[in-house]
Design a protein around this motif. Structure first.
Motif, PDB file in Angstrom:
ATOM      1  N   GLY A 266       0.790  -1.214   0.000  1.00 33.31           N
ATOM      2  CA  GLY A 266       0.000   0.000   0.000  1.00 33.31           C
ATOM      3  C   GLY A 266       0.827   1.272   0.000  1.00 33.31           C
ATOM      4  N   ARG A 267       0.129   2.386   0.243  1.00 35.07           N
ATOM      5  CA  ARG A 267       0.710   3.720   0.118  1.00 35.07           C
ATOM      6  C   ARG A 267       1.816   3.979   1.125  1.00 35.07           C
ATOM      7  N   THR A 268       1.625   3.513   2.361  1.00 41.01           N
ATOM      8  CA  THR A 268       2.616   3.781   3.400  1.00 41.01           C
ATOM      9  C   THR A 268       3.923   3.070   3.100  1.00 41.01           C
ATOM     10  N   ARG A 269       3.853   1.843   2.636  1.00 45.63           N
ATOM     11  CA  ARG A 269       5.076   1.113   2.271  1.00 45.63           C
ATOM     12  C   ARG A 269       5.797   1.823   1.124  1.00 45.63           C
ATOM     13  N   LYS A 270       5.040   2.385   0.184  1.00 41.45           N
ATOM     14  CA  LYS A 270       5.657   3.063  -0.953  1.00 41.45           C
ATOM     15  C   LYS A 270       6.458   4.281  -0.520  1.00 41.45           C
ATOM     16  N   ILE A 271       5.870   5.133   0.316  1.00 45.62           N
ATOM     17  CA  ILE A 271       6.585   6.331   0.739  1.00 45.62           C
ATOM     18  C   ILE A 271       7.786   5.958   1.612  1.00 45.62           C
ATOM     19  N   GLY A 272       7.638   4.954   2.477  1.00 46.52           N
ATOM     20  CA  GLY A 272       8.752   4.509   3.308  1.00 46.52           C
ATOM     21  C   GLY A 272       9.888   3.945   2.470  1.00 46.52           C
ATOM     22  N   THR A 273       9.544   3.194   1.448  1.00 47.40           N
ATOM     23  CA  THR A 273      10.561   2.612   0.569  1.00 47.40           C
ATOM     24  C   THR A 273      11.323   3.691  -0.184  1.00 47.40           C
ATOM     25  N   LEU A 274      10.613   4.674  -0.699  1.00 48.32           N
ATOM     26  CA  LEU A 274      11.264   5.764  -1.425  1.00 48.32           C
ATOM     27  C   LEU A 274      12.220   6.530  -0.519  1.00 48.32           C
ATOM     28  N   LEU A 275      11.785   6.840   0.681  1.00 47.45           N
ATOM     29  CA  LEU A 275      12.654   7.550   1.619  1.00 47.45           C
ATOM     30  C   LEU A 275      13.852   6.686   2.003  1.00 47.45           C
ATOM     31  N   GLY A 276      13.616   5.380   2.128  1.00 45.33           N
ATOM     32  CA  GLY A 276      14.697   4.467   2.456  1.00 45.33           C
ATOM     33  C   GLY A 276      15.754   4.392   1.370  1.00 45.33           C
ATOM     34  N   ARG A 277      15.377   4.670   0.148  1.00 51.19           N
ATOM     35  CA  ARG A 277      16.341   4.692  -0.961  1.00 51.19           C
ATOM     36  C   ARG A 277      17.204   5.945  -0.931  1.00 51.19           C
ATOM     37  N   GLY A 278      16.886   6.867  -0.037  1.00 50.05           N
ATOM     38  CA  GLY A 278      17.656   8.104   0.052  1.00 50.05           C
ATOM     39  C   GLY A 278      17.041   9.256  -0.711  1.00 50.05           C
ATOM     40  N   ILE A 279      15.841   9.048  -1.252  1.00 52.79           N
ATOM     41  CA  ILE A 279      15.136  10.112  -1.967  1.00 52.79           C
ATOM     42  C   ILE A 279      14.598  11.122  -0.954  1.00 52.79           C
ATOM     43  N   SER A 280      14.686  12.388  -1.276  1.00 54.00           N
ATOM     44  CA  SER A 280      14.179  13.416  -0.360  1.00 54.00           C
ATOM     45  C   SER A 280      12.670  13.310  -0.232  1.00 54.00           C
ATOM     46  N   PHE A 281      12.152  13.850   0.860  1.00 53.41           N
ATOM     47  CA  PHE A 281      10.707  13.795   1.092  1.00 53.41           C
ATOM     48  C   PHE A 281       9.939  14.495  -0.027  1.00 53.41           C
TER      49      PHE A 281
END
Length: 350
Positions: A266-281
């Motif tokens: 879902g949506r929460t996993r997606k945003i967490g994964t992106l941030l975990g990759r080092g992408i800015s908020f």
């Protein structure tokens, strides 16, 4: 048979209509101003384009302009808006509902007070309505349940909370089935806070997914030790936050169960994964443009609350290193750097 009017026909509220219909109740789904396409197709075929499920042929769909017609003769109203619709529901819908008609909300979250304290949505609504001269009780749903699996009638266990036990028992009779199991609690703060916090912590646990993808150089990989470690720390922090804001850890299990199911997709996993990759908020939000992210709202509000209480000497923000790291990612544009050294599991005094 009771007539149930669902205002906001998003995925969870619409999925919740399925066990109610199985129990023989009449279903009316009212779309908000952002649900017009859902209502348009629903009126034609009873197919829910967001839930991607066929609802029963006698499910009735209404546009928001038809709200008063949909409320006419309703035995209960279900609030199905997201956290972004809380004030809209307060101003536009509650005044139109007979105060004697019971209300059940699926909306999760909280609102900050200026002194650093928080108030859950049912508490907020009841307080604001009383200021308008409207006295009513509001019940709410919490617990580990995804809309897709509920719609497919997979076994689920949730908690309903409210101040009136007889009203809660009525809702359990309406919705409870052999696949949808409901426990009851009169501790609104505990249930609602527990399941709201899991959104912020599901984002936190999902950071490890993005970190693993960077380490392995490919998407879709999982390192389960880091995920489990973050899950453990999340559980500890949720328990302590329940004590801070509610006085004890009552209903912790609902939040932990909800945390478990939320981190798997879902949506929460997606945003967490992106941030975990080092992408800015900001870049992560741009990637997910148009997606409702209640986890971001909750993490930001909780971080602000903890900082305020910390400034006033009421709590120690260092007790919540995982949540405050997520807050820094969102509010201060920090890059991911899990503070592993701060996750102290010693059970004795140093």
């Amino acid at each position: 048979m009771k007539t149930l009017t669902f205002v906001g026909c998003g995925m969870m509220a619409s999925a919740l209509s399925i066990p109610a219909h199985d129990n023989g109740h009449k279903i009316r789904l009212v779309g908000t101003h952002i649900d017009k396409d859902i209502v348009k197709e629903g009126k034609k075929s009873q197919y829910h384009i967001s839930l991607k499920r066929q609802l029963s042929h006698d499910t009735e769909f209404y546009y928001i302009e038809e709200l008063e017609k949909a409320l006419d003769g309703a035995d209960a109203v279900i609030c199905g808006v997201s956290s972004f619709g809380v004030d809209w529901f307060l101003e536009e819908v509650y005044p139109k509902i007979n105060p004697e008609v019971p209300v059940l909300s699926v909306t999760k979250g909280m609102i900050n007070n200026s002194d650093g304290s928080i108030i859950t949505y049912p508490e907020y609504w009841m307080q604001k309505l009383e200021e308008k001269g409207i006295k009513r009780e509001i019940n709410a749903v919490g617990g580990p349940c995804t809309s897709y699996e509920l719609a497919d009638k997979h076994q689920s266990l949730v908690g309903y909370c409210g101040n009136r036990i007889e009203e809660l028992k009525m809702f359990r009779e309406i919705f409870g089935t052999d696949y949808y199991h409901i426990s009851l609690s009169t501790d609104i703060r505990a249930v609602e806070l527990s399941v709201a916090l899991k959104n912020a912590y599901a984002l936190a646990v999902s950071l490890s997914v993005g970190i693993a993808e960077v380490e392995e150089g490919k998407e879709g990989v999982n390192h389960y030790n880091p995920q489990a470690a973050l899950f453990t720390q999340a559980s500890r922090e949720i328990g302590e936050l329940l004590e801070v804001y509610n006085g004890d850890r009552n209903q912790l299990e609902l939040g932990i169960g909800d945390l478990y199911v939320t981190i798997y997709g879902g949506r929460t996993r997606k945003i967490g994964t992106l941030l975990g990759r080092g992408i800015s908020f900001d870049k992560a939000m741009e990637t997910l443009k148009g997606v409702t992210l209640e986890s971001v709202v909750i993490a930001k509000r909780m971080g602000e609350s903890i900082n305020k209480l910390g400034e006033d000497g009421k709590i120690n923000p260092e007790h919540f290193p995982l949540l405050m790291h997520v807050y820094d990612l969102i509010a201060n544009e920090k890059k991911v750097n899990i503070p592993w050294e701060k996750f102290n599991l010693d059970d004795f005094e140093n």
